[in-house]
Enzyme design. Structure first.
Site, PDB file in Angstrom:
ATOM      1  N   TYR A 329       0.796  -1.220   0.000  1.00  0.00           N
ATOM      2  CA  TYR A 329       0.000   0.000   0.000  1.00  0.00           C
ATOM      3  C   TYR A 329       0.831   1.275   0.000  1.00  0.00           C
ATOM      4  O   TYR A 329       0.524   2.215   0.707  1.00  0.00           O
ATOM      5  CB  TYR A 329      -1.084   0.033   1.084  1.00  0.00           C
ATOM      6  CG  TYR A 329      -0.823  -0.652   2.394  1.00  0.00           C
ATOM      7  CD1 TYR A 329      -1.746  -1.595   2.865  1.00  0.00           C
ATOM      8  CD2 TYR A 329       0.289  -0.353   3.173  1.00  0.00           C
ATOM      9  CE1 TYR A 329      -1.552  -2.220   4.081  1.00  0.00           C
ATOM     10  CE2 TYR A 329       0.479  -0.979   4.392  1.00  0.00           C
ATOM     11  CZ  TYR A 329      -0.445  -1.909   4.838  1.00  0.00           C
ATOM     12  OH  TYR A 329      -0.254  -2.518   6.044  1.00  0.00           O
ATOM     13  N   CYS A 355      12.218 -11.479  -7.032  1.00  0.00           N
ATOM     14  CA  CYS A 355      11.974 -11.361  -8.466  1.00  0.00           C
ATOM     15  C   CYS A 355      10.580 -10.820  -8.737  1.00  0.00           C
ATOM     16  O   CYS A 355       9.677 -11.553  -9.169  1.00  0.00           O
ATOM     17  CB  CYS A 355      12.206 -12.706  -9.128  1.00  0.00           C
ATOM     18  SG  CYS A 355      13.910 -13.226  -8.893  1.00  0.00           S
ATOM     19  N   GLU A 356      10.381  -9.565  -8.421  1.00  0.00           N
ATOM     20  CA  GLU A 356       9.131  -8.837  -8.649  1.00  0.00           C
ATOM     21  C   GLU A 356       9.511  -7.369  -8.815  1.00  0.00           C
ATOM     22  O   GLU A 356      10.312  -6.854  -8.022  1.00  0.00           O
ATOM     23  CB  GLU A 356       8.208  -8.905  -7.413  1.00  0.00           C
ATOM     24  CG  GLU A 356       7.705 -10.263  -7.023  1.00  0.00           C
ATOM     25  CD  GLU A 356       6.526 -10.752  -7.844  1.00  0.00           C
ATOM     26  OE1 GLU A 356       5.941  -9.951  -8.598  1.00  0.00           O
ATOM     27  OE2 GLU A 356       6.218 -11.943  -7.729  1.00  0.00           O
TER      28      GLU A 356
END
Ligand SMILES: *Cc1c(COP(=O)(O)O)cnc(C)c1O
Length: 428
Positions: A329, A355-356
């Site tokens: 958020y 890995c994002e």
């Protein structure tokens, strides 16, 4: 006020150098200040003493056993949102008869478990749930203590993912329907004891005004329910905000003097006491973030840096699995070098190993130009930090440390790889 500050160029928690902790237990590690937590609990208890208010700490903000135990010793109750949290509270030495139980989808085993342990009150969120509790209590041959969460439809001026008090949220029962629902309970659900009324309008509220509005809106209903159903308490929820942007500086009194609009425990208490006192009801508050948020940092190490065409990246060894707030958020955390820097800053993205693309802790942030190997402290990491951690990317859960004066203690060992896969098995 929190207990993190530079002393002779070294970032310290109370009397302990964070670098010493990193050397002993490694990184990433959450480091909590005992003094900060206890001071904040005491300040809340004192400020709300004129109401005879009771603090029910929202366990989900930070649920480490050592921290719950510290609070239990101060007479604090707990606001829980699952059977697992109740188990934790009992396991940590907390008293279930001081616990309130919130949440929109409590299951039968959870409801039974809470009732068996003499929970103070189950705060319900729908008529369906009330009927289910009525049925279970009937089977158990008891009267279940209940309150209903009223949704006052007040804008909390906070991030859309953590606002809960408008009619577009899944939480609570709309203020326009609450009186009818209480009448239905009284008429049709003989195994329920109407014990109170509850609300919670959102999290990270940095102004007093939405709290005041909600209390003013719901007060007449609370007064009416006291007359009609002899309710004993009104829980006005949690949500008091903390300082994220300015966290390190907010450890000094001057910071607060320059920002009279920023909510404090004192300004909150001063605004709500005159509104609540005339009701003559027992008042509960359910703070989570305000007690633990500024009381911890996440210690992490810079692993690499990369200067791309458009941006500079500092890669650290803490990821969104350790602290998901920025990804979830748009949570903001200050990031400070553990060894103080003088003047040399750079605009960079602070990113983790996951890995994002969402795995960042800060974007386009002016920070000290730290080099690989240097330690960093991600500030205000105590609330919704470790409690939301996961092992995504097969990264074992971080360690947790509690500082007490010039001593420190491990309160959670870093998870081992074996522990991480415990419970997994091959098919028979
Ligand atoms: C999460 C929650 C709280 C605590 O909110 P904070 O913003 O951390 O104070 C209190 N009450 C309920 C019902 C909650 O779900």
């Amino acid at each position: 006020m929190h207990a993190f500050a530079y002393k002779d160029g070294a970032l310290c928690c109370e009397g302990v150098k964070l670098a010493n902790i990193a050397e002993a237990v490694g990184t990433p590690t959450f480091v909590y200040s005992k003094k900060t937590i206890l001071d904040d609990v005491a300040e809340l208890q004192e400020a709300l003493a004129p109401l005879g208010a009771h603090v029910a700490y929202a366990v989900k903000a930070c649920s480490n056993k050592a921290i719950l135990n510290m609070m239990a010793k101060m007479g604090v109750g707990f606001d829980i949102v699952s059977g697992g949290e109740l188990w934790r509270v009992i396991n940590a030495g907390g008293n279930p008869t001081l616990c309130t139980y919130a949440g929109v989808a409590k299951t039968e085993p959870e409801i039974r478990y809470a009732l068996e342990h003499g929970i103070y009150c189950i705060n319900c969120e729908s008529e369906n749930e009330l009927r289910e509790i009525n049925r279970i209590a009937g089977e158990m041959g008891i009267k279940a203590p209940v309150a209903v969460r009223v949704n006052p439809h007040v804008d909390a001026h906070t991030h859309k993912y953590i606002t809960t008090g408008t009619n577009e949220n899944k939480f609570g029962v709309d203020i326009t329907r609450i009186e009818e629902l209480y009448a239905t309970i009284a008429a049709e659900m003989p195994n329920l004891h109407i014990k109170g009324l509850q609300m919670h309008i959102g999290s990270q509220l940095t102004e007093v005004e939405p709290f005041v509005k909600a209390i003013q809106k719901v007060s007449p209903i609370a007064a009416k329910f006291k007359e009609l159903y002899h309710i004993e308490f009104w829980s006005i929820g949690g949500g008091i905000g903390i300082v994220y942007d300015g966290c390190l500086a907010s450890g000094q009194p001057e910071w607060w003097a320059a920002r009279p609009e920023q909510i404090t425990i004192r300004s909150y208490a001063e605004a709500i006491i005159p509104l609540l006192k005339p009701l003559g009801l027992k008042i509960l508050i359910e703070p989570g973030r305000r007690i633990v948020g500024n009381a911890a940092v996440l210690l992490t190490r810079c692993v690499y840096e990369k200067k791309g065409e458009a941006k500079t990246f500092k890669m650290i060894d803490a990821g969104m699995n350790d602290i998901i707030r920025p990804a979830l958020y748009e949570g903001y955390h200050e990031i400070w070098p553990v060894a103080e820097h003088k003047g040399d800053t750079i605009t960079a993205d602070i990113v983790g190993p996951i890995c994002e693309s969402g795995d960042f802790q800060a974007q386009n942030r002016e920070i000290a130009d730290v080099k690989p190997g240097e330690l960093l402290a991600e500030m205000s990491a105590g609330a919704y930090g470790f409690s939301m951690a996961s092992t995504y990317n097969s990264r074992p859960l971080a360690a947790e440390v509690l500082v007490d004066g010039d001593k420190w203690h491990i309160i959670r060992h870093r998870q081992t790889l074996e522990q991480m896969v415990q419970g997994e098995c091959l098919p028979e």
